[in-house]
Design a protein around this motif. Sequence first.
Motif, short mmCIF file in Angstrom:
data_model
loop_
_atom_site.label_atom_id
_atom_site.label_comp_id
_atom_site.label_asym_id
_atom_site.label_seq_id
_atom_site.Cartn_x
_atom_site.Cartn_y
_atom_site.Cartn_z
N ARG A 1 0.83 -1.21 0.00
CA ARG A 1 0.00 0.00 0.00
C ARG A 1 0.86 1.26 0.00
O ARG A 1 0.52 2.25 -0.64
CB ARG A 1 -0.94 0.01 1.21
CG ARG A 1 -2.01 -1.07 1.17
CD ARG A 1 -3.09 -0.84 2.22
NE ARG A 1 -2.55 -0.92 3.57
CZ ARG A 1 -2.66 -1.97 4.37
NH1 ARG A 1 -3.30 -3.04 3.95
NH2 ARG A 1 -2.14 -1.97 5.57
N VAL A 2 2.00 1.20 0.71
CA VAL A 2 2.91 2.35 0.73
C VAL A 2 3.38 2.63 -0.69
O VAL A 2 3.37 3.78 -1.15
CB VAL A 2 4.12 2.07 1.67
CG1 VAL A 2 5.24 3.07 1.42
CG2 VAL A 2 3.67 2.12 3.12
N ILE A 3 3.76 1.58 -1.40
CA ILE A 3 4.25 1.76 -2.77
C ILE A 3 3.15 2.31 -3.67
O ILE A 3 3.36 3.20 -4.48
CB ILE A 3 4.82 0.42 -3.29
CG1 ILE A 3 6.19 0.20 -2.64
CG2 ILE A 3 4.91 0.41 -4.80
CD1 ILE A 3 6.83 -1.11 -2.93
N LYS A 4 1.94 1.81 -3.47
CA LYS A 4 0.80 2.29 -4.24
C LYS A 4 0.59 3.80 -3.99
O LYS A 4 0.39 4.58 -4.91
CB LYS A 4 -0.43 1.52 -3.80
CG LYS A 4 -1.50 1.41 -4.82
CD LYS A 4 -1.64 0.08 -5.46
CE LYS A 4 -2.24 0.19 -6.84
NZ LYS A 4 -2.24 -1.06 -7.53
N ARG A 5 0.63 4.20 -2.72
CA ARG A 5 0.43 5.61 -2.38
C ARG A 5 1.57 6.49 -2.88
O ARG A 5 1.36 7.64 -3.22
CB ARG A 5 0.31 5.79 -0.86
CG ARG A 5 -0.97 5.31 -0.26
CD ARG A 5 -1.15 5.86 1.15
NE ARG A 5 -0.16 5.41 2.11
CZ ARG A 5 -0.25 4.31 2.84
NH1 ARG A 5 -1.29 3.53 2.72
NH2 ARG A 5 0.70 3.99 3.69
N SER A 6 2.76 5.92 -2.91
CA SER A 6 3.93 6.72 -3.32
C SER A 6 3.89 7.03 -4.81
O SER A 6 4.59 7.92 -5.28
CB SER A 6 5.21 5.96 -3.01
OG SER A 6 5.37 4.90 -3.95
N LYS A 7 3.07 6.28 -5.57
CA LYS A 7 2.92 6.44 -7.02
C LYS A 7 4.23 6.15 -7.76
O LYS A 7 4.39 6.56 -8.91
CB LYS A 7 2.44 7.85 -7.40
CG LYS A 7 1.11 8.24 -6.77
CD LYS A 7 -0.05 7.86 -7.67
CE LYS A 7 -1.36 8.02 -6.93
NZ LYS A 7 -2.48 7.31 -7.51
N LEU A 8 5.17 5.47 -7.13
CA LEU A 8 6.41 5.12 -7.82
C LEU A 8 6.11 4.12 -8.94
O LEU A 8 5.27 3.24 -8.77
CB LEU A 8 7.40 4.48 -6.82
CG LEU A 8 8.13 5.43 -5.88
CD1 LEU A 8 8.86 4.64 -4.80
CD2 LEU A 8 9.11 6.31 -6.64
N PRO A 9 6.80 4.26 -10.07
CA PRO A 9 6.57 3.31 -11.17
C PRO A 9 7.31 2.00 -10.91
O PRO A 9 8.38 1.75 -11.46
CB PRO A 9 7.16 4.05 -12.38
CG PRO A 9 8.20 4.96 -11.81
CD PRO A 9 7.79 5.29 -10.41
N ALA B 1 9.74 9.83 -2.10
CA ALA B 1 8.39 9.35 -2.40
C ALA B 1 7.91 8.36 -1.33
O ALA B 1 6.76 8.41 -0.89
CB ALA B 1 8.35 8.68 -3.77
N LEU B 2 8.80 7.48 -0.91
CA LEU B 2 8.42 6.49 0.10
C LEU B 2 8.17 7.16 1.45
O LEU B 2 7.23 6.81 2.17
CB LEU B 2 9.50 5.42 0.24
CG LEU B 2 9.66 4.48 -0.96
CD1 LEU B 2 10.89 3.60 -0.79
CD2 LEU B 2 8.41 3.61 -1.13
N LYS B 3 9.04 8.12 1.78
CA LYS B 3 8.88 8.82 3.07
C LYS B 3 7.51 9.46 3.17
O LYS B 3 6.88 9.43 4.23
CB LYS B 3 9.97 9.90 3.21
CG LYS B 3 11.24 9.36 3.86
CD LYS B 3 12.20 10.49 4.21
CE LYS B 3 13.27 9.96 5.14
NZ LYS B 3 14.41 10.87 5.26
#
Lengths: 216, 615
Positions: free
Chosen positions: A28-36, A83-85
Amino acid sequence: MRNVRLIYQKTDRAKYISHLDLNRLMLRVIKRSKLPVWYTEGFNPHVFITFALPLSLGFESRYDVMDFRVEDDSLSNEDILAALKSALPESIVAVKVIDPKLKAKELCFAQFKIIVHCDEQNRTKLENLLNAGEILVEKTTKKKEIKSFDVKPKIKDMHIQTTDYGMDVTLLLPAGCDENINPMLIFDKATADGIEFDIENVIRGDLYDKNMEIFC
Amino acid sequence: MTDLQLNKLLKGVQKPGRYTGGELNSVVKDKSEVDVRFAFCFPDTYEIGMSHLGMKILYSLLNTMDGVWCERVFAPWPDMSDNMKKAGQGVFALESLDEISKFDIIGFTLQYELCYTNMITMLRDSDIPIFAKDRHSLSQLVVAGGPCVCNAEPIADFVDAVFLGEGEEHLPKFVELYKQYKKENKSKQEFLKAASKIEGVYIPSLYTVTYNDDGTVKSVDAVDDAPMPIKKAIIRDLDKVFYPDNFVVPYIETVHDRAVQEVFRGCIRGCRFCQAGMIYRPVREKHADTVSKQAKCLCDSTGYDEVSLSSLSTSDYSEIEPLLNDMLDWTNKEKINISLPSLRIDSFSPELLEKISKIRKSGLTFAPEAGSQRMRNVINKNLDEETILNTCRTAFEGGHCSVKLYFMLGLPSETYEDIEAIGVLGQKIVDEFYNMPNRPKGKGVQVSISLATFVPKPHTPFQWMAQDEIEKVRDKQLHLVHSITTKKISVSWHESQTSLLEAVFARGDRRLSKVIARAVELGCRFDGWGEYFNMDLWQQAFKDSGLTMEFYANRERSYDELLPWQHLDYCVSKAFLMKENELAKQAITTDNCRQKCSGCGANKLLKGGKCFEEC
């Protein structure tokens, strides 16, 4: 596409997040961070993440490792960290993002600090147990059999510091794919021997490779 | 409570993540800037409470209010509860870790009858007097809402105020009024009297109930000028009503671990056993673009990769096709799944099935509720066997090979032929699979039948009907199992003892408060959980209180009897419910609300008195 490695810490109440729950949390963190990030290419594509060394429920960590892949090579490690932070909950702290040098299977040791509350009498008993030539502990094997073995030779390094509340014990133990020793084995043995104490916290510190270099 | 104390309590406790709070999007405010502290209590486990949409909406809504801090509270599981008792720790809120006894308002959402003992246990374990009459100050005000309060009488002696209808409408008004009265140092009595004037707020202490010699209710009278009847409050425009742009995201896995997007309230189907279909009337929809926008916002802020479209019957949503088309644009791009719960069999078109199959194959679940057509007509489940079989065939052709079917036993006028028809229907579905010429080779079909026991609920056409006795239900269950001869059909059922207790409390009166208090004393808690439900203790509690379960559950009531909840007005008229019950006796169906208005009375809640533009 490139591999990236996140170094993070589980602090405070985050220690009550189990490994499976942490796995879902990080997705979910990765999803929220919008990182590709890179998705698996199976029937149900999902974000690909792996953890170098799962942490027991109730432990804090200071050097936890999660690997994943980023599709866009133009993103710097600093961009990814930022982005993760922005997407992580408060009690999980992102420290840095690095290019992975070692593979997870090259991880060999982990350091643990156990904060113990006890009176003087029990402290002496615990010290004696830890300093003895042999520490016989019991472990349940995968076949659900109870196996007894000597954990003493497995302890790579040990420090005991006396404190006003009891003691801090620092242990360097085997960790990784080949062998894992949970420090609680020793303290469960102490409880079984009738020694009275409270463990306030267990903090897993640095991770090392076979040459005792920091795992990175 | 400090973190260190919490650490100690959590020793050896299962799933400590239930008690630690600190989740993403949880709201922490500065206590010195807060005038009203609201403890939002869900009297069951964290995993169940955190799956509940109503709590998410009201939590966010209350926290948008100035000077108001709403926190979440769940019932500690017995292992944690025992640790807390040993340490002298009361039930606490997850945001501040403060005990609920320190709060101004302690609100419970009552989703099912079997959580009543948890509510009382939570109060008792926090040293809060359980009966309203024993709490004298304005603080520690105990309030309740949720579907169960449409008959609030069994819990009426415990609570100070009850919210009928939709919380977004009256809860902010109530809290705002509380803030003012607290500032002015007014008494609890003064506040409750003023609050009784807010639409949908029911103050049980302002009404006296008398009983006939036979135990039925003789009268319910308002004290002074308290409103009579007390009318539920509703939101009229769902497009404009507050909807959270984020949810608290739990660390541990909950029952519904996904973003939940509400689509509409109410239901066009008038199934005669269904309380939700009656008490949430009239139907009010959100527009497709509102739904899509809100769902996207939720996914962005939570990071969930699944969103469910929630309502009583999502396939009845009039804009379902445009909505799915719109949503699939962004959900496919962001690799998010849409899940559609409670799909109704007869509106499961091939086009819709095709669209869902693009997303992900999930289980196929239908609720025919009854096996024979006669029985389905009685309960007004307007769907015939052909539709069920057609839908299953379409699903099988789409690659499904297991079907789950929900049925009820003990419905009014049910015969053993009706019960056998459940097995016959299951067999026809199995045959449908094997009649498929191009069925997947080497694959079998599995039909799972799940049986519930019918519980007559207040504010439904069956509110006068008797529930089958436990022995009768057991016999019916066995009869069905024996009538099934193939291993392709499996049957499971709920324990009928809990259904009996549900029936008692669903249609109970105020005298049951003392039964609940006694049951809690005896140690009843988590009654909805098989491992803790104890019928012997409940029987003891009824005996000690001089009441019987049969009086409430297994007795058919006459239309003349004054029902304990008759003063609570959910805007569906008694005349309509009686008419529907009579039609049920003749197995005659009623059209759904969109086909033809059946005149239930709920339309009067809307401006212009129209549920649909075309009517």
